[in-house]
Write an enzyme that holds these catalytic residues in place. Structure first.
Site, mmCIF file in Angstrom:
data_model
loop_
_atom_site.group_PDB
_atom_site.id
_atom_site.type_symbol
_atom_site.label_atom_id
_atom_site.label_comp_id
_atom_site.label_asym_id
_atom_site.label_seq_id
_atom_site.Cartn_x
_atom_site.Cartn_y
_atom_site.Cartn_z
ATOM 1 C CB SER A 148 -0.678 0.065 1.219
ATOM 2 O OG SER A 148 -0.073 0.045 2.598
ATOM 3 C CG HIS A 169 -3.287 -1.297 -2.744
ATOM 4 N ND1 HIS A 169 -3.772 0.015 -2.421
ATOM 5 C CD2 HIS A 169 -3.161 -1.712 -1.355
ATOM 6 C CE1 HIS A 169 -3.772 0.217 -1.185
ATOM 7 N NE2 HIS A 169 -3.640 -1.042 -0.678
ATOM 8 C CD GLU A 181 -5.070 2.398 -5.038
ATOM 9 O OE1 GLU A 181 -5.239 3.813 -5.001
ATOM 10 O OE2 GLU A 181 -3.991 2.037 -4.213
ATOM 11 C CG ASN A 219 -3.308 4.100 1.423
ATOM 12 O OD1 ASN A 219 -4.232 4.258 1.969
ATOM 13 N ND2 ASN A 219 -2.731 3.101 1.377
#
Length: 313
Positions: A148, A169, A181, A219
């Site tokens: 991540s 991800h 992702e 993130n």
């Protein structure tokens, strides 16, 4: 003119078919790491008809992982097959039939199409794993990391298959969260990228694409937002309780930033922001927080330790 148009359409269709044929149809998947993320990825892959091998260091861990997958599947079937319990039982049986476990990664990657790494968030450990598996996996096999926060490019450079390396991800809990992702490094081939996108769709997820930038999309936006909330509190501009209420009622977020920090784990958040700060020390978004550092030093890591920004019973 009509003939020319038809000829062009046929040629374009032929080119598209050729390009599609070049993509790798992923059938066999090896997942390294039997924790929550690895087990979740294994579950959705097996449930969508892929042959899956879940790998970890001990049979004890793998038994726990398998039990967790079974329990998760039961919860899924209660909703998906509410009026058809027999169909639900068959779904669980088929899914588990597609799943095997192993403690020897090198021995199982020789026949896999895709290796997904979901181990500890440590670049050196990940690189050692990929470097080792690179020697045993077939030439066509794609490697992917579920990281991540770490750079996919640095992991790819530990192997000889930089063009067959990308990021996948997933989000926790994997069976429930629809997003994946798909990360493309400067060396990731278009064939590899499209194969990873197709795999994401095949396991029932909605893929989004991102370059290999710190934190990718979610993130990259989420972590600085949480850190800015901490700074707002550190300056005394607002209480953590009011900040959480404001973001839930004003922005419609399911959790406030401090609740989310405690849920994620303050040590995890600190690890991420420290890593990004080392990459871009002059970026104010990545500046460390004295308060966050203090809480982590005191082992107040959030819900998992019973105390973080809030106390938990």
């Amino acid at each position: 003119m009509a003939f020319a148009t038809r000829h062009f359409v046929r040629a374009a269709s032929s080119d598209a078919a050729t390009a599609a044929a070049k993509k790798l149809l992923i059938k066999h998947v090896t997942i390294i790491g039997g924790g929550l993320m690895g087990a979740g990825i294994a579950q959705v892959a097996a449930a969508s008809g892929h042959t899956v091998v879940l790998v970890d260091q001990s049979d004890e861990i793998l038994k726990k992982s398998t039990k967790g997958i079974e329990e998760s599947l039961k919860r899924v079937t209660k909703k998906k097959f509410a009026d058809k319990p027999e169909a639900g039982a068959e779904f669980i049986k088929k899914t588990l039939k597609n799943l095997t476990t192993s403690t020897d990664a090198a021995s199982v990657v020789h026949s896999t199409d895709l290796v997904i790494e979901a181990i500890v968030e440590n670049l050196e450990v990940k690189n050692q794993l990929f470097k080792s598996l690179d020697k045993f996996a077939p030439e066509h096999t794609i490697f992917a990391s579920n990281t991540s926060s770490l750079q996919i490019t640095k992991m790819a450079n530990a192997t000889t298959r930089q063009d067959r390396f990308g990021g996948l991800h997933f989000f926790n809990p994997v069976p429930m969260m629809k997003l994946v992702e798909v990360i493309k490094t400067p060396m990731t081939s278009q064939k590899t990228f499209e194969s990873l996108v197709d795999f994401s769709k095949a396991v029932g997820k909605s893929p989004v694409s991102c370059k290999d930038t710190p934190g990718f999309i979610v993130n990259r936006l989420l972590v600085p937002y949480m850190m800015e909330a901490v700074r707002l509190f550190e300056r005394g501009d607002a209480s953590k309780e009011d900040i959480d209420v404001a973001m839930k009622l004003g922005a419609g977020y399911p959790m406030g930033p401090f609740e989310l920090l405690d849920y994620v784990g303050l040590d995890t958040s600190k690890y991420i922001i420290d890593g990004w700060h080392s990459l871009e020390p002059n970026n104010p978004l990545f500046a460390p927080s004295p308060l966050l550092n203090k809480l982590v030093e005191e082992k107040k890591l959030g819900k998992k330790t019973g105390e973080g920004f809030y106390k938990y019973k």
